[in-house]
Design a protein around this motif. Structure first.
Motif, mmCIF file in Angstrom:
data_model
loop_
_atom_site.group_PDB
_atom_site.id
_atom_site.type_symbol
_atom_site.label_atom_id
_atom_site.label_comp_id
_atom_site.label_asym_id
_atom_site.label_seq_id
_atom_site.Cartn_x
_atom_site.Cartn_y
_atom_site.Cartn_z
ATOM 1 N N ASP A 233 0.825 -1.195 0.000
ATOM 2 C CA ASP A 233 0.000 0.000 0.000
ATOM 3 C C ASP A 233 0.867 1.256 0.000
ATOM 4 O O ASP A 233 0.578 2.236 -0.720
ATOM 5 C CB ASP A 233 -0.912 -0.013 1.230
ATOM 6 C CG ASP A 233 -1.839 1.190 1.262
ATOM 7 O OD1 ASP A 233 -2.615 1.360 0.303
ATOM 8 O OD2 ASP A 233 -1.798 1.957 2.250
ATOM 9 N N TYR A 254 -4.784 0.236 -12.925
ATOM 10 C CA TYR A 254 -4.259 -0.988 -12.306
ATOM 11 C C TYR A 254 -3.635 -0.688 -10.945
ATOM 12 O O TYR A 254 -3.798 -1.453 -9.980
ATOM 13 C CB TYR A 254 -3.231 -1.649 -13.215
ATOM 14 C CG TYR A 254 -3.810 -2.245 -14.470
ATOM 15 C CD1 TYR A 254 -5.136 -2.658 -14.524
ATOM 16 C CD2 TYR A 254 -3.024 -2.391 -15.610
ATOM 17 C CE1 TYR A 254 -5.661 -3.203 -15.675
ATOM 18 C CE2 TYR A 254 -3.542 -2.939 -16.766
ATOM 19 C CZ TYR A 254 -4.867 -3.342 -16.796
ATOM 20 O OH TYR A 254 -5.380 -3.887 -17.934
ATOM 21 N N ARG A 257 -6.202 -0.220 -8.348
ATOM 22 C CA ARG A 257 -6.780 -1.527 -7.960
ATOM 23 C C ARG A 257 -5.861 -2.256 -6.981
ATOM 24 O O ARG A 257 -6.331 -2.912 -6.040
ATOM 25 C CB ARG A 257 -7.005 -2.384 -9.197
ATOM 26 C CG ARG A 257 -8.177 -1.921 -10.055
ATOM 27 C CD ARG A 257 -8.410 -2.862 -11.213
ATOM 28 N NE ARG A 257 -9.573 -2.462 -11.993
ATOM 29 C CZ ARG A 257 -9.983 -3.084 -13.094
ATOM 30 N NH1 ARG A 257 -9.324 -4.159 -13.524
ATOM 31 N NH2 ARG A 257 -11.038 -2.654 -13.745
ATOM 32 N N VAL A 258 -4.548 -2.138 -7.208
ATOM 33 C CA VAL A 258 -3.599 -2.759 -6.276
ATOM 34 C C VAL A 258 -3.764 -2.160 -4.890
ATOM 35 O O VAL A 258 -3.827 -2.877 -3.879
ATOM 36 C CB VAL A 258 -2.152 -2.583 -6.775
ATOM 37 C CG1 VAL A 258 -1.156 -2.992 -5.688
ATOM 38 C CG2 VAL A 258 -1.906 -3.394 -8.042
ATOM 39 N N ASN A 260 -6.409 -0.570 -3.623
ATOM 40 C CA ASN A 260 -7.720 -0.907 -3.060
ATOM 41 C C ASN A 260 -7.743 -2.335 -2.518
ATOM 42 O O ASN A 260 -8.284 -2.597 -1.441
ATOM 43 C CB ASN A 260 -8.812 -0.736 -4.117
ATOM 44 C CG ASN A 260 -9.056 0.732 -4.458
ATOM 45 O OD1 ASN A 260 -8.726 1.623 -3.669
ATOM 46 N ND2 ASN A 260 -9.614 0.986 -5.638
ATOM 47 N N ASN A 261 -7.144 -3.247 -3.259
ATOM 48 C CA ASN A 261 -7.140 -4.647 -2.806
ATOM 49 C C ASN A 261 -6.239 -4.849 -1.598
ATOM 50 O O ASN A 261 -6.534 -5.673 -0.722
ATOM 51 C CB ASN A 261 -6.718 -5.567 -3.951
ATOM 52 C CG ASN A 261 -7.873 -5.877 -4.903
ATOM 53 O OD1 ASN A 261 -8.721 -6.713 -4.609
ATOM 54 N ND2 ASN A 261 -7.903 -5.183 -6.032
ATOM 55 N N GLN A 263 -5.692 -2.579 0.704
ATOM 56 C CA GLN A 263 -6.439 -2.030 1.826
ATOM 57 C C GLN A 263 -7.582 -2.967 2.241
ATOM 58 O O GLN A 263 -7.844 -3.154 3.436
ATOM 59 C CB GLN A 263 -6.989 -0.652 1.451
ATOM 60 C CG GLN A 263 -5.899 0.404 1.297
ATOM 61 C CD GLN A 263 -6.419 1.700 0.698
ATOM 62 O OE1 GLN A 263 -7.587 1.810 0.342
ATOM 63 N NE2 GLN A 263 -5.540 2.694 0.577
ATOM 64 N N ARG A 264 -8.230 -3.564 1.244
ATOM 65 C CA ARG A 264 -9.319 -4.487 1.568
ATOM 66 C C ARG A 264 -8.768 -5.710 2.309
ATOM 67 O O ARG A 264 -9.370 -6.182 3.278
ATOM 68 C CB ARG A 264 -10.038 -4.922 0.294
ATOM 69 C CG ARG A 264 -11.105 -5.969 0.543
ATOM 70 C CD ARG A 264 -11.943 -6.212 -0.697
ATOM 71 N NE ARG A 264 -12.809 -7.359 -0.519
ATOM 72 C CZ ARG A 264 -13.920 -7.382 0.210
ATOM 73 N NH1 ARG A 264 -14.286 -6.283 0.874
ATOM 74 N NH2 ARG A 264 -14.649 -8.463 0.308
ATOM 75 N N MET A 265 -7.627 -6.238 1.861
ATOM 76 C CA MET A 265 -7.020 -7.384 2.548
ATOM 77 C C MET A 265 -6.645 -7.018 3.976
ATOM 78 O O MET A 265 -6.826 -7.820 4.903
ATOM 79 C CB MET A 265 -5.782 -7.846 1.785
ATOM 80 C CG MET A 265 -5.061 -9.021 2.443
ATOM 81 S SD MET A 265 -6.101 -10.497 2.561
ATOM 82 C CE MET A 265 -6.063 -11.037 0.851
ATOM 83 N N GLU A 391 -19.235 -4.597 -5.159
ATOM 84 C CA GLU A 391 -19.293 -3.370 -5.967
ATOM 85 C C GLU A 391 -20.506 -2.521 -5.584
ATOM 86 O O GLU A 391 -20.483 -1.288 -5.736
ATOM 87 C CB GLU A 391 -19.350 -3.710 -7.461
ATOM 88 C CG GLU A 391 -18.080 -4.342 -8.009
ATOM 89 C CD GLU A 391 -18.035 -5.850 -7.757
ATOM 90 O OE1 GLU A 391 -18.968 -6.358 -7.074
ATOM 91 O OE2 GLU A 391 -17.090 -6.498 -8.214
ATOM 92 N N GLU A 394 -20.140 -2.116 0.106
ATOM 93 C CA GLU A 394 -18.825 -2.440 0.642
ATOM 94 C C GLU A 394 -18.960 -3.288 1.899
ATOM 95 O O GLU A 394 -20.028 -3.391 2.502
ATOM 96 C CB GLU A 394 -18.036 -1.164 0.953
ATOM 97 C CG GLU A 394 -18.530 -0.385 2.167
ATOM 98 C CD GLU A 394 -19.806 0.411 1.900
ATOM 99 O OE1 GLU A 394 -20.337 0.988 2.864
ATOM 100 O OE2 GLU A 394 -20.266 0.437 0.733
ATOM 101 N N THR A 396 -16.630 -6.456 4.597
ATOM 102 C CA THR A 396 -15.717 -7.602 4.622
ATOM 103 C C THR A 396 -16.438 -8.935 4.777
ATOM 104 O O THR A 396 -15.835 -9.986 4.601
ATOM 105 C CB THR A 396 -14.727 -7.461 5.796
ATOM 106 O OG1 THR A 396 -15.456 -7.432 7.030
ATOM 107 C CG2 THR A 396 -13.910 -6.181 5.655
#
Length: 435
Positions: A233, A254, A257-258, A260-261, A263-265, A391, A394, A396
């Motif tokens: 991040d 791209y 997206r990296v 965002n993913n 942060q989501r993880m 989408e 939001e 988890t």
């Protein structure tokens, strides 16, 4: 024979009968005392030893023996008895089949509950015959099941056994059989309790080991997995801030997206850690004013409305005994969910209430949002289970799993009802309500 002699014989006969009746009455009274003493035995072995000794010393039989048989009555598996010298013995071996009184197959088979034998051979514990005498054999019963028999001999005084002797032996056998059955049951319960206690100890040790492994895993997740995510991040943020202008639009997409993913993880890991910690922390149960708590949570969440029109309704909510911190988290998760899934409503309505006259109290959070299909209701409380696309909404997928874990720890239950396009209601209970 003269009249005087006849009168004397009749008088002696009546005296003998009187003495026998008095002796029988005394022995019956002693039987009650003996029964009370035998009931104090702590183990089956102690009970059997006391029984054979009391039969000789208190009830007046020359020798007393207890035989126990296998379930199929094919083998006598142990004896307790007073030997020919009056000493208590505990043979406890298969050779008791040798020293067992002959002709007892009718008793062992249950064909005759009591048998009287005249001039039966009397043996020592080593199998050596020491004389002859009368013998009474009576079955020991557990309901309709024979568990053994009581044998009494009269070879020292050689007085023939009378009907009253047989009746006394029968009553004594009934008493001993009942106490043996009771003591066996108590011994089995004690053994079962010891076994269960050992299983609890083993299970507790297994759980403690599992908790240690879980803590080690949580530490690994917390430090070892989140560190590379923070690096991803951080470096992707530097690329976006310092080199985005030099990148083509697709590369920027791209890169976003990296980020965002990553942060989501990180959010997923944080949620899992919180869920794991919740299962281990001790409950701090106190009196909770549920109505005031629900209003506080709503006020805290109002700052996230962003100008939305939301109608909040808080009905009368009875107090309860719960861990205030964890219960607040339940209301926070449920009301946050309601806010999220009413986002597309022109005017959202969220109601916090309680079903009337229920014990324990059934609290609920109801909304007029997108709802859900009841066919998939069983998936709502699973970790990472989602009924709507990320989408669109939001999250988890851990929030409702956390709610369920908290409620279960309070001894309650949680469930949901809903309909697509018509909102959803989440119900829950806790174990105790406050007076």
């Amino acid at each position: 024979m003269t009249g005087e002699n006849v009168a004397t014989n009749i008088s002696d006969h009546h005296l003998t009968q009187h003495d026998e009746k008095r002796s029988f009455s005394e022995r019956l009274a002693l039987l009650t005392l003996v029964s009370n003493e035998l009931s104090k035995a702590k183990t089956l072995d102690e009970l059997c030893r006391r029984a054979v000794e009391a039969g000789r010393e208190q009830l007046g039989f020359d020798r007393v023996a207890l035989f126990f048989v296998t379930a199929d009555r094919s083998t006598m598996i142990g004896t307790y008895g007073t030997d020919t010298d009056g000493q208590t013995t505990d043979e406890r071996s298969e050779r008791h089949v040798i020293v067992a009184p002959s002709g007892l197959h009718t008793v062992v088979s249950g064909a005759a509950p009591l048998r009287l034998y005249k001039n039966a051979p009397v043996f020592r514990g080593d199998g050596q015959q020491v004389g002859v005498g009368d013998r009474i054999a009576v079955g020991l019963w557990n309901g309709e099941t024979m568990i053994g028999f009581l044998s009494v001999d009269n070879f020292i005084h050689r007085r023939p056994f009378t009907d009253r002797d047989c009746e006394l032996a029968r009553l004594y056998a009934a008493t001993v059989g009942h106490l043996c059955t009771l003591k066996r049951a108590q011994d089995e319960l004690a053994q079962l309790a010891a076994t269960l206690e050992q299983r609890v100890v083993e299970r507790t040790a297994e759980l403690e080991a599992a908790n240690r492994e879980l803590e080690a895993f949580s530490y690994s997740v917390s430090h070892d997995l989140r560190a590379p995510l923070r690096a991803m991040d951080g470096f992707s943020r530097i690329l976006v801030e310092e080199f985005a202008q030099a990148m083509p639009p697709q590369a920027q997409t791209y890169l976003h997206r990296v980020r965002n993913n990553a942060q989501r993880m990180s959010e997923l890991i944080e949620g899992l850690l919180a869920l794991s910690r919740m299962g281990r922390q001790a409950l701090q149960e106190t009196y909770v004013d549920v109505q005031d708590m629900a209003r506080q949570v709503i006020e805290e969440l109002r700052v996230e409305l962003g100008g939305r029109e939301v109608e909040f309704v808080v009905d009368e909510l009875p107090a309860c005994c719960a861990d205030a911190t964890l219960l607040r988290q339940v209301f926070t998760n449920l009301i946050s969910n309601a806010l999220k899934f009413t986002r597309n409503q022109t005017t959202a309505r969220i109601e916090v209430g309680c079903r009337p006259a229920t014990n324990p109290s059934v609290y609920y959070v109801r909304d007029n949002g997108v709802g859900f299909d009841m066919r998939y209701a069983d998936k709502l409380f699973g970790v990472f289970q989602r009924l709507h696309r990320a989408e669109d909404f939001e999250g988890t997928g851990i929030g409702l799993a956390t709610v369920q874990r908290i409620i279960h720890r309070h001894g309650g239950r949680v469930w949901a009802e809903g309909e697509v396009g018509k909102g959803a209601t989440f119900y829950f209970t806790v174990e105790r309500s406050a007076a």
